[in-house]
Design a protein around this motif. Structure first.
Motif, PDB file in Angstrom:
ATOM      1  N   SER A 297      26.394   5.543  72.885  1.00  0.00           N
ATOM      2  CA  SER A 297      25.521   5.776  71.724  1.00  0.00           C
ATOM      3  C   SER A 297      25.715   4.691  70.682  1.00  0.00           C
ATOM      4  O   SER A 297      24.755   4.219  70.054  1.00  0.00           O
ATOM      5  N   LYS A 298      26.966   4.286  70.499  1.00  0.00           N
ATOM      6  CA  LYS A 298      27.250   3.206  69.547  1.00  0.00           C
ATOM      7  C   LYS A 298      26.638   1.896  70.021  1.00  0.00           C
ATOM      8  O   LYS A 298      26.107   1.112  69.220  1.00  0.00           O
TER       9      LYS A 298
ATOM     10  N   ALA B 104      23.991   1.698  71.887  1.00  0.00           N
ATOM     11  CA  ALA B 104      22.536   1.845  71.810  1.00  0.00           C
ATOM     12  C   ALA B 104      22.017   1.562  70.410  1.00  0.00           C
ATOM     13  O   ALA B 104      20.895   1.073  70.242  1.00  0.00           O
ATOM     14  N   THR B 105      22.825   1.872  69.391  1.00  0.00           N
ATOM     15  CA  THR B 105      22.387   1.625  68.021  1.00  0.00           C
ATOM     16  C   THR B 105      22.292   0.131  67.707  1.00  0.00           C
ATOM     17  O   THR B 105      21.611  -0.261  66.746  1.00  0.00           O
ATOM     18  N   LYS B 106      22.966  -0.696  68.499  1.00  0.00           N
ATOM     19  CA  LYS B 106      22.951  -2.141  68.254  1.00  0.00           C
ATOM     20  C   LYS B 106      21.755  -2.830  68.909  1.00  0.00           C
ATOM     21  O   LYS B 106      21.538  -4.026  68.681  1.00  0.00           O
ATOM     22  N   THR B 107      21.009  -2.104  69.739  1.00  0.00           N
ATOM     23  CA  THR B 107      19.863  -2.693  70.413  1.00  0.00           C
ATOM     24  C   THR B 107      18.581  -2.345  69.658  1.00  0.00           C
ATOM     25  O   THR B 107      18.517  -1.354  68.925  1.00  0.00           O
ATOM     26  N   GLU B 108      17.557  -3.166  69.850  1.00  0.00           N
ATOM     27  CA  GLU B 108      16.283  -2.923  69.195  1.00  0.00           C
ATOM     28  C   GLU B 108      15.518  -1.792  69.862  1.00  0.00           C
ATOM     29  O   GLU B 108      14.753  -1.077  69.225  1.00  0.00           O
TER      30      GLU B 108
ATOM     31  N   THR C 243      14.566   1.734  71.399  1.00  0.00           N
ATOM     32  CA  THR C 243      14.929   3.121  71.104  1.00  0.00           C
ATOM     33  C   THR C 243      14.981   3.976  72.361  1.00  0.00           C
ATOM     34  O   THR C 243      15.372   5.137  72.298  1.00  0.00           O
TER      35      THR C 243
ATOM     36  N   ASP D  47      18.395   5.112  73.321  1.00  0.00           N
ATOM     37  CA  ASP D  47      18.893   6.232  72.511  1.00  0.00           C
ATOM     38  C   ASP D  47      18.608   7.566  73.197  1.00  0.00           C
ATOM     39  O   ASP D  47      19.368   8.526  73.036  1.00  0.00           O
TER      40      ASP D  47
END
Length: 551
Positions: free
Chosen positions: A285-286, A288-292, A294, A297
């Motif tokens: 999850s961490k 995934a937050t760094k990628t553009e 969604t 997520d």
């Protein structure tokens, strides 16, 4: 909770051992074989062996006669006989004399060669069996050669030494147990409490302190700490399984305790990996937050659920196999056959599942994108294993099977690099050409000045004469990611266009009918008078707008 559980187990052991001890004493006649050793059948050999190792009839020399000592020294036979009995007890194997064949010429029907062999437990002790040698049945030479290795396996890490040390404490009986067994049980319970306290101190205090010190307090408290606590319970179960067998509890009780301990091990390991799935999910999850995108997520929760389901299935199989000693091969075979039937009955479900896999691999859209395809028209809210949830512009929800989406032709408006805005600006026919030219120049300046418009690809031209107006084509692109941002940019551009028209005196046309009448001397005509100076007015407008932006 652990203390209450251990006290309850201890009480059950004391009460149950007394009743089993009384049962054995009341039925000792089945063990009476006299001073002689009868090896005429598997039944009599078994009785002779265990009878001569029972308390009150202890004669290891006679018990050793039931072993085939052709490959070892006779002096070692008594020690091997004692070890063999300890192996039976340590592994919790109950020898039921009523089930042992009382035939001198008994043949193992499960053997293809029809040998005169009798196995006690092929699963727990595949290497220990009786074999007919001449007219006598004895533990085979192969079984005797395996005794030392099996004994070390049953009592590992030096716990076998306790079998000789603890009985020296005393053999007085209390509540159906010897004094040394009660003392050993007390030490074991104390050791369990001490271990639990140490593990709690290390896990709850030291580990959590280290995580907080390095800025990972929430991660340690929410994810690592629950896993560490279960690991501490697992270590306690391992500790119990290692040392409780040294107490030589009655086999009827110990066999049930052994089942509980064997079941707890894979059960706790399953819980550990189940909780580790949350740790893995939090890590991804961490990321995934760094990628553009969604879409990942949505993939992380699905991956976490799938991983947990896989852990539960595998853990259940290990519990059935290692804990309950069940043969899982027929179960897996039946599961595979049933799986084929289920697959045939659930083709659509499987199709939707693979459709979701293709969506996650190809990524034709992501959460938040506006997509259209046939009746599908809305914003993607969630992608599941079976269906995709789409929020329509009527604010209703559409649940579209992933199999249908995977096969459909999708128009993804969310992946547009530029968002087109096209409109026609209609001005009245009485507008002079010079004013139209300055108006078009002003429109182009508005496009160039806006921060979110594409500067290398727009078209603003006076391109048509319609029935009621002179038309100016206004064709531009916005470089924004969402529809909401596009609406904001449209608003800003249109406001600037209206301001420019008001400044230059440009009137927008609309379908009308004009009736021309002779003007009266005291009345002014409705046709406005254009006095010129449009270029200076445009410069004044642009300087005013630039000044506003500077302010």
């Amino acid at each position: 909770m652990l203390k209450k559980y251990l006290l309850l187990v201890s009480l059950l052991i004391w009460v149950s051992t007394h009743s089993f001890a009384q049962l054995i004493s009341d039925n000792q006649d089945i063990y009476q074989v006299g001073n002689s050793v009868n090896l005429s059948s598997p039944y009599h050999t078994t009785l002779s062996f265990f009878y001569n190792l029972e308390e009150g009839h202890y004669n290891p020399e006679n018990a050793a006669k039931a072993l085939d000592l052709s490959d070892v020294k006779d002096q070692k036979g008594q020690s091997l006989a004692i070890k063999l009995k300890q192996i039976f007890e340590g592994k919790g194997i109950i020898v039921r004399t009523s089930e042992i064949p009382n035939e001198q010429n008994y043949n193992d029907t499960t053997s293809t060669s029809g040998e005169s062999i009798y196995y006690f437990d092929k699963q727990k002790l595949p290497g220990i069996f009786l074999q007919k040698n001449g007219d006598n049945w004895k533990y085979s030479a192969f079984s005797v050669s395996q005794i030392d290795e099996l004994h070390s396996e049953t009592y590992p890490y030096g716990t076998a030494k306790l079998l000789n040390i603890l009985p020296k404490i005393g053999n007085q009986e209390y509540l159906g147990l010897h004094l040394w067994q009660l003392v050993g049980l007390f030490i074991l319970v104390l050791l369990v409490f001490l271990s639990h306290w140490i593990f709690t101190l290390v896990v709850d205090k030291l580990m959590l302190y280290l995580f907080k010190r390095y800025g990972y307090g929430k991660v340690g408290e929410d994810y690592i700490l629950p896993v560490a606590r279960v690991i501490s319970f697992y270590l306690i179960v391992v500790l119990l399984s290692l040392f409780i067998r040294v107490l030589q509890l009655p086999i009827e009780i110990w066999s049930w305790i052994l089942i509980v301990l064997r079941t707890l091990k894979p059960f706790l390991i399953t819980i550990i990996f189940y909780k580790l799935a949350d740790v893995v999910g939090a890590y991804f999850s961490k990321l995934a937050t760094k990628t553009e995108s969604t879409l990942d997520d949505q993939l992380v929760p699905l991956m976490r659920k799938t991983l947990k389901a896989f852990v539960i299935i595998v853990g259940t199989l290990f519990i059935l196999r290692d804990g309950l000693n069940l043969d899982i091969i027929p179960f897996l075979t039946g599961l595979s056959i049933g799986g084929v039937a289920i697959a045939l009955a659930a083709q659509d479900t499987i199709k939707n599942f693979f459709g979701s896999v293709m969506i996650f691999i190809d990524k034709p859209f992501q959460v938040g994108d506006w997509i259209t395809s046939g009746e599908i028209d809305g914003t993607v809210e969630e992608v599941g294993f079976r269906s995709t949830r789409i929020r329509t512009f009527r604010n209703s929800l559409m649940y579209v099977p992933n199999g249908k989406i995977a096969d459909a032709v999708l128009d993804n408006h969310g992946l547009r690099q530029y968002r087109r805005f096209y409109t026609t600006l209609t001005v009245t026919y009485d507008t002079p050409p010079a004013l139209i030219d300055e108006f078009v120049k002003g429109l182009r300046e508005i496009v160039l000045a806006h921060p979110d418009t594409r500067k290398d690809g727009f078209h603003v031209y006076f391109n048509n004469l319609s029935s009621f107006s002179q038309d100016v084509m206004f064709y531009i692109f916005f470089e924004v990611p969402t529809w909401g941002e596009e609406l904001r940019c449209r608003h800003e551009i249109l406001i600037q266009i209206v301001k420019l028209a008001n400044t230059l005196g440009v009137r927008f046309a609309f379908p009308t009918q004009t009736l021309h009448m002779e003007s009266f001397p005291e009345k002014k005509t409705l046709v406005p008078e254009y006095t010129g100076g449009y270029e200076s007015k445009l410069n004044e407008f642009m300087q005013g707008e630039l000044k506003k932006k500077m302010d």
